[in-house]
Design a protein around this motif. Structure first.
Motif, short mmCIF file in Angstrom:
data_model
loop_
_atom_site.label_atom_id
_atom_site.label_comp_id
_atom_site.label_asym_id
_atom_site.label_seq_id
_atom_site.Cartn_x
_atom_site.Cartn_y
_atom_site.Cartn_z
N GLU A 115 0.84 -1.21 0.00
CA GLU A 115 0.00 0.00 0.00
C GLU A 115 0.87 1.26 0.00
O GLU A 115 0.61 2.21 -0.75
N ILE A 119 1.03 4.17 -2.98
CA ILE A 119 0.66 5.57 -2.74
C ILE A 119 1.79 6.50 -3.13
O ILE A 119 1.60 7.48 -3.87
N ASP A 122 2.34 6.79 -6.82
CA ASP A 122 1.45 7.75 -7.49
C ASP A 122 1.96 9.17 -7.37
O ASP A 122 1.64 10.02 -8.21
N GLN A 236 -1.16 14.01 2.14
CA GLN A 236 -1.72 13.25 1.02
C GLN A 236 -1.53 11.75 1.25
O GLN A 236 -2.43 10.96 0.96
N THR A 239 -3.98 10.55 4.08
CA THR A 239 -5.35 10.57 3.59
C THR A 239 -5.63 9.37 2.70
O THR A 239 -6.67 8.71 2.80
N ALA A 240 -4.68 9.05 1.82
CA ALA A 240 -4.86 7.88 0.95
C ALA A 240 -4.76 6.58 1.74
O ALA A 240 -5.53 5.65 1.51
N GLY A 243 -7.83 6.28 4.17
CA GLY A 243 -9.12 6.37 3.49
C GLY A 243 -10.01 7.49 3.99
O GLY A 243 -11.22 7.50 3.74
N LEU A 353 -7.15 2.15 -2.05
CA LEU A 353 -6.56 3.45 -1.82
C LEU A 353 -7.52 4.53 -2.24
O LEU A 353 -8.22 4.40 -3.25
N ARG A 354 -7.55 5.60 -1.50
CA ARG A 354 -8.42 6.71 -1.82
C ARG A 354 -7.93 7.38 -3.11
O ARG A 354 -6.77 7.69 -3.25
N VAL A 357 -5.15 11.23 -5.17
CA VAL A 357 -3.86 11.65 -4.65
C VAL A 357 -2.97 12.12 -5.78
O VAL A 357 -2.88 11.46 -6.79
#
Length: 357
Positions: A115, A119, A122, A236, A239-240, A243, A353-354, A357
């Motif tokens: 995870e 993130i 990205d 960021q 938050t990702a 969630g 993942l949210r 981002v």
């Protein structure tokens, strides 16, 4: 001879089983076969006739023998294919009567590692790796950690032994993944944007500490990077990862390898013995960070007059505890199948993942 060749090659080609093929062989090149009988006639021929007919008969015999062997192999392959299709067996099935062993699961550390990598990937961070047994220079000196620092004492660090008479500083089991930052700066220079996940080792053992644990450190170098960029990246990420929108709070601190330095807290609430991230009025310290110290940049071969950047480090195990409600860090390494089945993840379970981002 041409008639014999055409006759037997066609019969060989038309044979549908090995019995028919054997009958054809006997009729052609057996003791009483037509080709064999023709070869016996060579003794009645003149030398000139034998010189012409002999090689042709031998070539015909060899051609028929080769054709029979090829056809036999083809029939055997066809029989095997037919048998495999008829007797197909799924070898992945458990044996009859055997207890169901169950499915394996992905360890929470491995899941969270993936995870985190996704993130930061990205956000343009590459993954860098380094050795787990490090030199004293990479683990301490290059990171501006002085000789009198507590982290360099034997009660905190695992030192490797040296041979008698070898006065060089002993290697260590790396106490953090920061040495990877130095190695990456040396190899790639600036600008740079990497995370360094991996195993680390310290002489500590309780509910929230183990002698071997996992860390991920981040490093970003460019000409105009500031603490504001660091705060945005971390918010960021959290938050990702969790969630939900997560606010951070920076508190002034001191680390030898960053200046200025800050410990980072995330917003949370404490209810019923559980921690809920992203809500409430509470704060929980989760990582250390700061702007990379000029001495660390120089150790990595980077000119601090031209480049600057931020670095941060956090525990992968602790993030897993926070996100998935795992109360004791020591359970991560007990190899308890019940615990692994409860907290583990399916092999094909993709991290959620949210977006945005």
């Amino acid at each position: 001879m041409d008639d014999l060749r055409a006759k037997y090659l066609s019969r060989i080609d038309a044979a549908t089983d090995e019995a028919t093929l054997e009958d054809t062989r006997l009729a052609a090149i057996g003791k009483k076969g037509e080709v064999s009988l023709a070869m016996r006639e060579l003794g009645r021929m003149t030398p000139e006739e034998r010189q012409e007919a002999g090689p042709r008969l031998n070539a015909l015999k060899d051609e028929i023998t080769s054709a029979i062997a090829a056809r036999k192999a083809a029939l055997e392959d066809a029989a095997l294919e037919e048998r495999l299709s008829r007797e197909w067996l799924d070898v992945t099935l458990p044996a009859r009567g055997a207890p169901d062993p169950g499915r394996g699961t992905i360890h929470p550390v491995s899941q969270v590692w993936e995870e985190i990598t996704a993130i930061f990937g990205d956000m343009g961070f590459a993954v860098a790796e380094g050795p787990q047994v490090e030199s004293d220079w990479y683990n301490f000196d290059a990171l501006n950690i002085p000789a009198h620092h507590p982290a360099r004492q034997e009660h905190d660090t695992f030192y490797m032994s040296r041979a008698a008479g070898d006065d060089r500083p002993p290697h260590v089991l790396r106490t953090h993944t920061s040495p990877v930052q130095i190695r990456t700066m040396e190899a790639q220079g600036a600008p740079l944007r990497v995370i360094c996940p991996g195993r680390t080792f310290r002489a500590d053992y309780d509910q929230t500490h183990t002698p071997m644990f996992h860390q991920v450190e981040g490093l970003a170098l460019d000409r105009d990077i500031s603490m504001a960029h660091l705060k945005w990246v971390l918010e960021q990420f959290f938050t990702a990862f969790f969630g939900t929108e997560v606010r951070t709070r920076f508190r002034a601190s001191h680390f030898p390898f960053t200046e200025p330095s800050a410990e980072v807290d995330i917003q949370c609430s404490f209810e019923g013995g559980t921690v809920k991230v992203g809500e409430g009025d509470g704060w929980l310290e989760v990582l250390g960070s700061g702007m990379v110290h000029p001495k660390v940049l120089r150790a990595g071969g980077i000119d601090p007059e031209q480049w600057q950047g931020f670095a941060f480090g956090m525990g992968i195990d602790r993030l897993a505890m926070l996100k998935y409600g795992i109360p004791d860090l020591r359970a991560f390494f007990d190899s308890d199948l019940r615990w692994l089945r409860h907290y583990g993840f399916g092999a094909l379970q993709v991290p959620t993942l949210r977006a945005g981002v």
